[in-house]
Motif scaffolding. Structure first.
Motif, PDB file in Angstrom:
ATOM      1  N   VAL A  47       0.808  -1.219   0.000  1.00 27.92           N
ATOM      2  CA  VAL A  47       0.000   0.000   0.000  1.00 27.92           C
ATOM      3  C   VAL A  47       0.845   1.276   0.000  1.00 27.92           C
ATOM      4  O   VAL A  47       0.296   2.373  -0.043  1.00 27.92           O
ATOM      5  N   THR A  48       2.155   1.153   0.082  1.00 31.84           N
ATOM      6  CA  THR A  48       3.007   2.341   0.044  1.00 31.84           C
ATOM      7  C   THR A  48       3.868   2.299  -1.216  1.00 31.84           C
ATOM      8  O   THR A  48       4.619   1.343  -1.421  1.00 31.84           O
ATOM      9  N   THR A  49       3.755   3.351  -2.039  1.00 30.54           N
ATOM     10  CA  THR A  49       4.557   3.405  -3.267  1.00 30.54           C
ATOM     11  C   THR A  49       5.546   4.553  -3.261  1.00 30.54           C
ATOM     12  O   THR A  49       6.418   4.617  -4.123  1.00 30.54           O
ATOM     13  N   ARG A  50       5.372   5.487  -2.321  1.00 31.15           N
ATOM     14  CA  ARG A  50       6.296   6.624  -2.301  1.00 31.15           C
ATOM     15  C   ARG A  50       6.330   7.233  -0.913  1.00 31.15           C
ATOM     16  O   ARG A  50       5.480   6.922  -0.064  1.00 31.15           O
ATOM     17  N   THR A  51       7.309   8.150  -0.711  1.00 33.21           N
ATOM     18  CA  THR A  51       7.308   8.992   0.482  1.00 33.21           C
ATOM     19  C   THR A  51       7.234  10.444   0.029  1.00 33.21           C
ATOM     20  O   THR A  51       7.671  10.787  -1.076  1.00 33.21           O
ATOM     21  N   THR A  52       6.671  11.296   0.882  1.00 34.77           N
ATOM     22  CA  THR A  52       6.431  12.675   0.466  1.00 34.77           C
ATOM     23  C   THR A  52       7.731  13.483   0.462  1.00 34.77           C
ATOM     24  O   THR A  52       8.628  13.229   1.271  1.00 34.77           O
ATOM     25  N   PRO A  53       7.824  14.475  -0.451  1.00 36.37           N
ATOM     26  CA  PRO A  53       9.061  15.266  -0.565  1.00 36.37           C
ATOM     27  C   PRO A  53       9.357  16.106   0.668  1.00 36.37           C
ATOM     28  O   PRO A  53      10.517  16.320   1.004  1.00 36.37           O
ATOM     29  N   VAL A  54       8.334  16.601   1.353  1.00 37.84           N
ATOM     30  CA  VAL A  54       8.571  17.521   2.460  1.00 37.84           C
ATOM     31  C   VAL A  54       8.665  16.780   3.789  1.00 37.84           C
ATOM     32  O   VAL A  54       9.632  16.937   4.534  1.00 37.84           O
ATOM     33  N   GLY A  55       7.670  15.961   4.082  1.00 37.21           N
ATOM     34  CA  GLY A  55       7.601  15.348   5.407  1.00 37.21           C
ATOM     35  C   GLY A  55       8.076  13.907   5.467  1.00 37.21           C
ATOM     36  O   GLY A  55       8.047  13.293   6.528  1.00 37.21           O
ATOM     37  N   ASP A  56       8.479  13.334   4.327  1.00 42.32           N
ATOM     38  CA  ASP A  56       8.956  11.956   4.277  1.00 42.32           C
ATOM     39  C   ASP A  56       7.913  10.986   4.830  1.00 42.32           C
ATOM     40  O   ASP A  56       8.230  10.025   5.518  1.00 42.32           O
TER      41      ASP A  56
END
Lengths: 105, 372
Positions: A47-56
């Protein structure tokens, strides 16, 4: 509840796990022809494909219709791909996108 | 019937909100009258620049007014953060305008020279050649046709959505009363002025400030003020969030703190429909790619259009009614840049019953003088 996986995939259980194989972060994932990458990942309990640019923070497929941009991943070396709009292919290399993707000249 | 307010401000966008905030902070009882989400609100579609460079060419009064606001922006942002816990994302470490090719560079250099030579000229503004630009922006992958840029150390940018939200929050924290949801149908002269709105509600106030963007002309006319405003459409693109490549805002190109690249902008006369066109977006994107070639691989996440209120000469208009003392109007297309001056200089002066001296040459009378 962990955002990284659905424990056994049972909530998404289906009899036909498909005839295609692609990889996610190097591990094989089975899919049916016509599946989107996002659908195949969810069906496999990912269910996780990425992490966010700002808050990881972890993000994964949400709207499944191209609007939310949460399902981005690196597909065959190209970052920022909306996996919910991308049809899965045999041998496709899908990787978690960590933060903002890097643009190349 | 409601209590009588000291001030009623018509218009809850960038201009009206800043004026209402300044009046409320000074202790006045203020009503901020607003339409609602149906309004053609430039405040929700703009670029977010705090920008002085290039403004007021051959119009020193506008240049001075802009500088007065830019100088006050840092304290304004801090104050909003304190009052409302609203971080507006101000980054004010300078701004550039890129020049593609020699013709653009020379035209820009000529403008910079003119602005220097005006009374009270722009002292910080200067041209940078390619080498100086690379030194200023080492992380920027500049394209080969970027010959240089103008650079103004006082300029910056802000998150315009957070600014609008922050001003509304600070206004309420200062005791202001926000009244959205009703179009004004009539204003009867005072004092107290009586403002009738759709739905039958009447608001009374000792002073009225019309700051309603494109609606200003209609409402100001109710109080004997002629304030000509026309719509000009501006289109915008925003990309996915990208690694930091542009530390300073660059006129129609900026990268937000979060990493998205915002690309502007069109100036389409007489267009009041907030729609985009592929032709315009492609032209905007093409220029951005010439400045930063790696953007060719970036994904566009959204595009939108906003409708700017524009005066006949493009400069702001501040009016006070001769026939109805206590009635004012304010309209401009640089609502972000001028927000600090609207809150800190214009609003306190309006409470004394007069426009500030610094905007004396920004009245609507200039249009009649030129026509005559």
């Amino acid at each position: 509840m962990s955002l990284t996986s659905v424990p056994d995939g049972s909530m998404l259980a289906r009899p036909d796990i498909g005839t295609l194989t692609f990889s996610f972060d190097g591990a094989p994932v089975r899919a049916r022809p016509g599946d989107t990458v996002a659908a195949a990942l969810l069906a496999a309990g990912i269910v996780t494909t990425r992490t966010t640019p700002v808050g990881d923070r972890p993000r994964g497929p949400f709207c499944m219709m191209g609007a939310c941009f949460d399902c981005l991943a690196v597909v065959d070396g190209v970052g920022g791909v909306q996996t919910c709009l991308t049809e899965v292919r045999e041998g496709m290399d899908v990787q978690t996108q960590h933060g903002a993707r890097v643009l190349h000249d | 019937m409601r209590e009588a307010f000291d001030v009623a401000v018509a218009g809850g966008g960038m201009v009206g909100s800043a004026i209402a905030l300044g009046c409320a902070e000074a202790g006045a009882r203020v009503a901020l009258l607003d339409q609602g989400d149906i309004a053609l609100r430039a405040a929700r579609g703009n670029f977010g620049l705090v920008w002085s460079q290039g403004k007021g060419d051959e119009y020193p009064a506008y240049a001075a007014w802009t500088r007065a606001s830019v100088e006050r922006w840092g304290a304004f942002a801090v104050r909003m953060g304190e009052a409302a816990g609203a971080e507006v994302g101000l980054r004010q470490q300078g701004g550039v305008v890129f020049c593609l090719g020699e013709a653009e560079y020379e035209a820009r250099a000529a403008l910079v020279a003119r602005l220097h030579n005006q009374p009270g000229g722009a002292t910080g503004l200067r041209m940078l050649d390619r080498a100086a630009l690379e030194e200023l922006l080492p992380e920027a992958p500049l394209g080969p046709t970027v010959l240089g840029a103008s650079f103004e150390p006082a300029d910056g940018h802000v998150n315009p959505l957070m600014l609008l939200r922050g001003m509304h929050a600070a206004f309420r924290a200062a005791g202001g009363v926000h009244l959205p949801g009703g179009t004004i149908t009539a204003i009867r002269s005072g004092p107290p002025f009586e403002i009738a709105r759709e739905g039958g509600e009447t608001i009374r106030a000792a002073r009225v400030v019309i700051a309603a963007g494109l609606g200003t002309m209609r409402l100001a006319a109710m109080l004997g003020m002629e304030v000509p405003v026309r719509p000009v459409r501006g289109q915008n693109i925003v990309t996915e969030r990208l690694p930091m490549m542009l530390r300073l805002p660059a006129s129609a190109l900026r990268q937000t703190v979060e990493g998205a690249v915002q690309i502007g902008v069109t100036n389409e006369e007489g267009q009041d429909a907030p729609v985009t066109s592929v032709t315009d977006l492609a032209r905007m994107a093409s220029r951005a790619v010439k400045v930063l070639p790696p953007l060719a691989g970036a994904r566009m996440v959204r595009a939108w259009a906003a409708i700017r209120p524009m005066t006949p000469d493009g400069f702001p208009v501040y009016a006070q009614s001769a026939a109805h003392p206590g009635a004012f109007a304010a309209v401009c297309h640089s609502g972000v840049t001028l927000a600090a001056a609207h809150r800190g200089l214009l609003a306190p002066s309006i409470l004394t019953g007069e426009l500030p001296q610094i905007v004396a040459d920004l009245g609507p009378g200039r249009f009649h003088a030129r026509a005559a």
